[in-house]
Design a protein around this motif. Structure first.
Motif, mmCIF file in Angstrom:
data_model
loop_
_atom_site.group_PDB
_atom_site.id
_atom_site.type_symbol
_atom_site.label_atom_id
_atom_site.label_comp_id
_atom_site.label_asym_id
_atom_site.label_seq_id
_atom_site.Cartn_x
_atom_site.Cartn_y
_atom_site.Cartn_z
ATOM 1 N N TYR A 21 0.838 -1.206 0.000
ATOM 2 C CA TYR A 21 0.000 0.000 0.000
ATOM 3 C C TYR A 21 0.869 1.251 0.000
ATOM 4 O O TYR A 21 0.611 2.202 -0.752
ATOM 5 N N ARG A 22 1.897 1.249 0.811
ATOM 6 C CA ARG A 22 2.738 2.437 0.928
ATOM 7 C C ARG A 22 3.563 2.649 -0.340
ATOM 8 O O ARG A 22 3.862 3.782 -0.703
ATOM 9 N N MET A 23 3.913 1.574 -1.020
ATOM 10 C CA MET A 23 4.552 1.702 -2.332
ATOM 11 C C MET A 23 3.599 2.357 -3.328
ATOM 12 O O MET A 23 3.965 3.296 -4.043
ATOM 13 N N ASP A 24 2.371 1.850 -3.371
ATOM 14 C CA ASP A 24 1.381 2.346 -4.338
ATOM 15 C C ASP A 24 1.067 3.820 -4.112
ATOM 16 O O ASP A 24 0.819 4.564 -5.070
ATOM 17 N N GLU A 25 1.077 4.237 -2.850
ATOM 18 C CA GLU A 25 0.694 5.618 -2.514
ATOM 19 C C GLU A 25 1.898 6.545 -2.307
ATOM 20 O O GLU A 25 1.730 7.711 -1.942
ATOM 21 N N ASN A 26 3.102 6.033 -2.531
ATOM 22 C CA ASN A 26 4.322 6.835 -2.346
ATOM 23 C C ASN A 26 4.412 7.456 -0.951
ATOM 24 O O ASN A 26 4.715 8.641 -0.787
ATOM 25 N N LEU A 27 4.159 6.649 0.065
ATOM 26 C CA LEU A 27 4.207 7.125 1.447
ATOM 27 C C LEU A 27 5.564 6.772 2.064
ATOM 28 O O LEU A 27 5.924 5.587 2.126
ATOM 29 N N PRO A 28 6.320 7.754 2.518
ATOM 30 C CA PRO A 28 7.651 7.493 3.080
ATOM 31 C C PRO A 28 7.596 6.521 4.261
ATOM 32 O O PRO A 28 6.804 6.694 5.185
ATOM 33 N N THR A 29 8.440 5.511 4.189
ATOM 34 C CA THR A 29 8.437 4.450 5.194
ATOM 35 C C THR A 29 9.865 4.207 5.678
ATOM 36 O O THR A 29 10.788 4.080 4.871
ATOM 37 N N PHE A 30 10.023 4.162 6.992
ATOM 38 C CA PHE A 30 11.333 4.006 7.617
ATOM 39 C C PHE A 30 11.369 2.694 8.390
ATOM 40 O O PHE A 30 10.343 2.203 8.873
ATOM 41 N N PHE A 31 12.555 2.163 8.530
ATOM 42 C CA PHE A 31 12.749 0.890 9.222
ATOM 43 C C PHE A 31 14.008 0.978 10.082
ATOM 44 O O PHE A 31 14.988 1.613 9.688
ATOM 45 N N THR A 32 13.970 0.337 11.235
ATOM 46 C CA THR A 32 15.213 0.091 11.967
ATOM 47 C C THR A 32 15.316 -1.412 12.191
ATOM 48 O O THR A 32 14.307 -2.114 12.330
ATOM 49 N N SER A 33 16.530 -1.909 12.211
ATOM 50 C CA SER A 33 16.738 -3.346 12.393
ATOM 51 C C SER A 33 18.162 -3.605 12.839
ATOM 52 O O SER A 33 19.079 -2.830 12.539
ATOM 53 N N ASN A 34 18.341 -4.707 13.539
ATOM 54 C CA ASN A 34 19.688 -5.168 13.856
ATOM 55 C C ASN A 34 20.223 -6.075 12.756
ATOM 56 O O ASN A 34 21.352 -6.568 12.844
ATOM 57 N N LEU A 35 19.400 -6.299 11.726
ATOM 58 C CA LEU A 35 19.766 -7.177 10.626
ATOM 59 C C LEU A 35 20.016 -6.385 9.347
ATOM 60 O O LEU A 35 19.311 -5.415 9.065
ATOM 61 N N THR A 36 20.994 -6.796 8.585
ATOM 62 C CA THR A 36 21.156 -6.235 7.243
ATOM 63 C C THR A 36 19.997 -6.732 6.394
ATOM 64 O O THR A 36 19.269 -7.662 6.776
ATOM 65 N N LEU A 37 19.827 -6.155 5.204
ATOM 66 C CA LEU A 37 18.741 -6.594 4.331
ATOM 67 C C LEU A 37 18.892 -8.062 3.928
ATOM 68 O O LEU A 37 17.901 -8.796 3.842
ATOM 69 N N LEU A 38 20.124 -8.501 3.697
ATOM 70 C CA LEU A 38 20.350 -9.905 3.359
ATOM 71 C C LEU A 38 19.988 -10.802 4.543
ATOM 72 O O LEU A 38 19.335 -11.843 4.373
ATOM 73 N N GLU A 39 20.386 -10.399 5.733
ATOM 74 C CA GLU A 39 20.045 -11.170 6.932
ATOM 75 C C GLU A 39 18.536 -11.171 7.159
ATOM 76 O O GLU A 39 17.963 -12.188 7.573
ATOM 77 N N LEU A 40 17.902 -10.026 6.894
ATOM 78 C CA LEU A 40 16.453 -9.949 7.048
ATOM 79 C C LEU A 40 15.752 -10.897 6.074
ATOM 80 O O LEU A 40 14.791 -11.583 6.444
ATOM 81 N N GLU A 41 16.232 -10.938 4.833
ATOM 82 C CA GLU A 41 15.637 -11.843 3.840
ATOM 83 C C GLU A 41 15.743 -13.295 4.295
ATOM 84 O O GLU A 41 14.768 -14.055 4.206
ATOM 85 N N ASN A 42 16.891 -13.666 4.793
ATOM 86 C CA ASN A 42 17.062 -15.031 5.298
ATOM 87 C C ASN A 42 16.148 -15.300 6.488
ATOM 88 O O ASN A 42 15.562 -16.377 6.619
ATOM 89 N N ASN A 43 16.028 -14.300 7.344
ATOM 90 C CA ASN A 43 15.191 -14.436 8.529
ATOM 91 C C ASN A 43 13.718 -14.602 8.156
ATOM 92 O O ASN A 43 13.003 -15.424 8.739
ATOM 93 N N LEU A 44 13.257 -13.820 7.181
ATOM 94 C CA LEU A 44 11.851 -13.865 6.774
ATOM 95 C C LEU A 44 11.502 -15.107 5.957
ATOM 96 O O LEU A 44 10.328 -15.441 5.797
ATOM 97 N N SER A 45 12.499 -15.778 5.451
ATOM 98 C CA SER A 45 12.241 -16.922 4.577
ATOM 99 C C SER A 45 11.898 -18.192 5.341
ATOM 100 O O SER A 45 11.348 -19.136 4.781
#
Length: 301
Positions: free
Chosen positions: A243-267
């Motif tokens: 939804y936020r992509m479709d509406e161009n709404l700025p979205t922020f994230f904090t994490s202790n994981l890099t994006l690669l680590e997050l992908e592995n974690n979510l999989s």
């Protein structure tokens, strides 16, 4: 012969006067009550309430700040006012409280979900600028604010880094600055959001979910720290990001994981391994945000 009633009235009057004069043995109290410009006969009827009012007046006079207020209602003073032949008492906001409300009126524009209210005080002036690791982030904030002021859109930030480095505080300081300009935002502790949504089925689930999706500025804090389930990943996180992509709404994230680590974690969930769905989530995050890291000393010590 005097009636019993008149005798009782006289005794009561004398008792009121005695009590009042005893209270007036305190010079400061005496100065306070006579400064009200109310006649003594009326004052005598309200000695006890006037003493309460005087105590709060003294607290205000020696005020060391709103956080130290010891009045019955913090930020207010029990105040007497003449009304005909009686005195009315009401709670009046003190000047410091009025100044506090004016200074912090922006807080109505920002929502904190399961995050410390102290983050309402987060400010650019309190950022550790001596830490060179923060300079690229501060530069990004400046550019984001300039762009958002013009178009109300822009890429958010995926901020990863070491525990206690101040990731959430940094983004809270940005949101507070934007809130002062009338922009609405929400900072959401993501693991708790999932638990909250799961427990609110059939009540306010849709309202809460819709608010998170549609708020103009959003921080999903500590993403990747949740217990990964297909429902949380595919029915909550995925739709929010889409939804936020479709509406161009700025979205922020904090994490202790890099994006690669997050992908592995979510999989990986308790029931299955699904790399494709995890990759879709990370691709949406990449579309919505700039990937930056903050490796710094633990400021929570």
């Amino acid at each position: 012969m005097k009636s019993i009633g008149s005798v009782i009235d006289k005794v009561n009057q004398e008792s009121l006067k005695t009590t009042f004069m005893e209270a007036c043995s305190n010079k400061d109290f005496k100065d306070f009550v006579y400064s009200l410009g109310i006649n003594e006969e009326t004052l005598m009827k309200y000695t006890s309430s006037l003493e309460d009012s005087f105590l709060e007046y003294e607290n205000c006079r020696n005020c060391k700040g709103l956080s130290c207020c010891s009045n019955q209602m913090k930020g207010y003073r029990y105040t007497p006012e003449e009304d005909g032949r009686q005195i009315l008492f009401s709670y009046i906001a003190c000047p410091q409280y009025n100044a506090y409300l004016e200074k912090n009126s922006y807080t109505k524009n920002i929502e904190f979900f399961r995050l410390p209210k102290e983050l309402q005080e987060a400010s650019f002036k309190n950022i550790y600028k001596d830490d060179k690791a923060r300079l690229p982030i501060i530069k990004y904030f400046k550019e984001f604010m300039e762009g958002y002021a013009k178009e109300k859109k822009g890429k958010g930030l995926y901020l990863t880094g070491s525990f206690g480095s101040g990731k959430t505080y940094l983004i809270a300081s940005l949101f507070n600055e934007l809130a002062k300009k009338g922009n609405k935002s929400a900072l959401v502790y993501f693991p708790e959001l999932l638990r909250s949504l799961k427990s609110s089925f059939g009540s306010d689930y849709e309202e809460r979910f819709s608010y998170i999706k549609k708020v103009p500025l959003l921080l999903l804090d500590d993403i990747g720290a949740e217990n990964v389930t297909p429902w949380g990943r595919d029915e909550v996180l995925g739709p929010i990001l889409q939804y936020r992509m479709d509406e161009n709404l700025p979205t922020f994230f904090t994490s202790n994981l890099t994006l690669l680590e997050l992908e592995n974690n979510l999989s990986v969930t308790a029931s299955t391994t699904d790399k494709v769905k995890a990759r879709r989530i990370v691709e949406r995050i990449k579309y919505l945000s700039v990937d930056m890291s903050l490796v710094s000393e633990n400021r929570r010590k």
